[in-house]
Design a protein around this motif. Sequence first.
Motif, PDB file in Angstrom:
ATOM      1  N   THR A  15     -23.668  -4.232 -12.624  1.00 28.92           N
ATOM      2  CA  THR A  15     -22.706  -4.063 -13.714  1.00 28.92           C
ATOM      3  C   THR A  15     -23.332  -3.231 -14.827  1.00 28.92           C
ATOM      4  OG1 THR A  15     -23.420  -6.106 -14.826  1.00 28.92           O
ATOM      5  CG2 THR A  15     -21.607  -6.288 -13.252  1.00 28.92           C
ATOM      6  N   MET A  60      -8.906 -11.678 -10.027  1.00 28.56           N
ATOM      7  CA  MET A  60     -10.119 -10.865 -10.088  1.00 28.56           C
ATOM      8  C   MET A  60     -11.104 -11.272  -8.989  1.00 28.56           C
ATOM      9  SD  MET A  60     -11.216  -8.247 -11.686  1.00 28.56           S
ATOM     10  CE  MET A  60     -10.025  -8.287 -13.026  1.00 28.56           C
ATOM     11  N   ASN A  64     -15.729 -13.995 -18.062  1.00 27.75           N
ATOM     12  CA  ASN A  64     -17.009 -13.283 -17.984  1.00 27.75           C
ATOM     13  C   ASN A  64     -17.108 -12.679 -16.592  1.00 27.75           C
ATOM     14  OD1 ASN A  64     -19.864 -12.799 -17.398  1.00 27.75           O
ATOM     15  ND2 ASN A  64     -20.260 -13.794 -19.358  1.00 27.75           N
ATOM     16  N   ILE A  65     -17.258 -11.364 -16.507  1.00 23.76           N
ATOM     17  CA  ILE A  65     -17.257 -10.687 -15.211  1.00 23.76           C
ATOM     18  C   ILE A  65     -18.385 -11.189 -14.320  1.00 23.76           C
ATOM     19  CG2 ILE A  65     -18.685  -8.744 -15.970  1.00 23.76           C
ATOM     20  CD1 ILE A  65     -15.656  -8.620 -13.559  1.00 23.76           C
ATOM     21  N   HIS A  66     -19.488 -11.630 -14.915  1.00 20.27           N
ATOM     22  CA  HIS A  66     -20.610 -12.111 -14.111  1.00 20.27           C
ATOM     23  C   HIS A  66     -20.319 -13.476 -13.496  1.00 20.27           C
ATOM     24  CE1 HIS A  66     -22.794  -9.287 -16.997  1.00 20.27           C
ATOM     25  NE2 HIS A  66     -22.764  -8.700 -15.823  1.00 20.27           N
ATOM     26  N   TYR A  70     -27.394  -7.170 -13.167  1.00 15.61           N
ATOM     27  CA  TYR A  70     -26.368  -7.376 -14.184  1.00 15.61           C
ATOM     28  C   TYR A  70     -26.829  -6.864 -15.552  1.00 15.61           C
ATOM     29  CZ  TYR A  70     -24.202 -10.698 -10.891  1.00 15.61           C
ATOM     30  OH  TYR A  70     -23.607 -11.286  -9.805  1.00 15.61           O
ATOM     31  N   GLU A  83     -16.956 -10.503 -22.826  1.00 13.74           N
ATOM     32  CA  GLU A  83     -15.875 -11.045 -22.014  1.00 13.74           C
ATOM     33  C   GLU A  83     -14.671 -10.104 -22.036  1.00 13.74           C
ATOM     34  OE1 GLU A  83     -15.004 -14.979 -23.347  1.00 13.74           O
ATOM     35  OE2 GLU A  83     -16.614 -15.868 -22.134  1.00 13.74           O
ATOM     36  N   ARG A 116      -8.416 -14.764 -13.696  1.00 19.48           N
ATOM     37  CA  ARG A 116      -9.666 -15.089 -13.005  1.00 19.48           C
ATOM     38  C   ARG A 116      -9.468 -15.132 -11.477  1.00 19.48           C
ATOM     39  NH1 ARG A 116     -14.193 -17.678 -14.853  1.00 19.48           N
ATOM     40  NH2 ARG A 116     -13.083 -18.191 -16.786  1.00 19.48           N
ATOM     41  N   VAL A 164     -17.358 -14.315 -12.475  1.00 20.69           N
ATOM     42  CA  VAL A 164     -16.506 -13.943 -11.345  1.00 20.69           C
ATOM     43  C   VAL A 164     -17.366 -13.454 -10.184  1.00 20.69           C
ATOM     44  CG1 VAL A 164     -14.749 -12.316 -10.558  1.00 20.69           C
ATOM     45  CG2 VAL A 164     -14.508 -13.421 -12.786  1.00 20.69           C
ATOM     46  N   VAL A 180     -18.359  -2.021 -12.267  1.00 27.48           N
ATOM     47  CA  VAL A 180     -18.957  -2.930 -11.285  1.00 27.48           C
ATOM     48  C   VAL A 180     -19.164  -2.143  -9.995  1.00 27.48           C
ATOM     49  CG1 VAL A 180     -18.709  -5.074  -9.993  1.00 27.48           C
ATOM     50  CG2 VAL A 180     -17.770  -4.905 -12.312  1.00 27.48           C
TER      51      VAL A 180
END
Length: 360
Positions: free
Chosen positions: A274, A243, A203-205, A229, A235, A240, A207, A293
């Motif tokens: 995002t 990133m 999940n980019i959030h 966000y 996902e 991970r 990270v 992002v």
Amino acid sequence: MLASPHLNQRLMEHLNTGIVLLDADLSIIFMNPAAEALLEVSGQRGRGVEFTMLARESDEATQAFRDALINGHSYTKREATIELHNQQQATLDYSVSPLSHPETRLPCLLVELQGRDRLMRISREEQLIAKQETTRNLVRGLAHEIKNPLGGIRGAAQLLERELPTADLAEYTNIIIEEADRLRDLVDRMLGPRTLPQTEQINIHEVLERVCQLVDVESEHQIEVVRDYDPSIPEMEADRGQMVQALLNICRNAMQAMMENPNPERPPSLTMKTRSMRQFTIGHHRHRLVVRVDITDNGPGIPEEIQESLFYPMVTGRPEGTGLGLSISQSIINQCDGIIEFESEPGRTTFSIYLPLEPL
């Protein structure tokens, strides 16, 4: 047999080219959906409004519209910078053609609009990707030429150390070995990640939250972090750890710039934003869904003289900087078929990271 006005209108509504019809006062009579998208206004709101109130270029350009109406001459302009009604700027190609209104027979202008921003961005990205690939090949070749003699120097120093008559002379061979190791490590850092990505669903959030925690600790809680966000972003598959490293390098540069150049009237601030984007092109590939992002700081900005080469290794605007962080970040994002872009001016710098949410 001539098509009816209603059929002509239906045809224009399905064109990808923006079509705007203006009366003798340069007020809008008709806009098709493509023009509404380019000018960022609805047809209902724009109808009856003077065209220059929604899209202004210059007084000379407005006069050229009027001259075309009077003289009956068509003309075309390429890559015109237009200021839209919402203070945003757009780059357009447009053609102006005088004609008679199909129903009233009064003189009017047909304006055809083609957006150039997307094409220019794609071209810029292709150049950036090509430069990055050239740079990586150069660094790989340079690393090979450096590491081979370094290994020989280090080995020779170790053999020499065994033959020294007194132990105190080993200090000099230790310096040779340590400096050879330091150069080897520097070359390895220039090459970026040396292992294959260990991909998983992330999940980019999550990270970004990890990056925010690290920035907060490293800055000793002196930087305000603002989050914006989009929770609907699904996902994605990525490494991970890599990133986190890619995004942290960008944030760390921003943090250091703001801390080293404090502004008493503007406390240091970092914004994480995002958004998802559909049918977005990165380089040569069009992706159905992409996450964008944006990392924005209110620091002093990037010096103009290094902006063109910012992602090259060893390029930095800080005396203590190594110039490797952004190069490594770009390499990591490129491995995910993404790209990093930036815009910078004093008081505002934004790095935009584009990542496909589905593999090619």
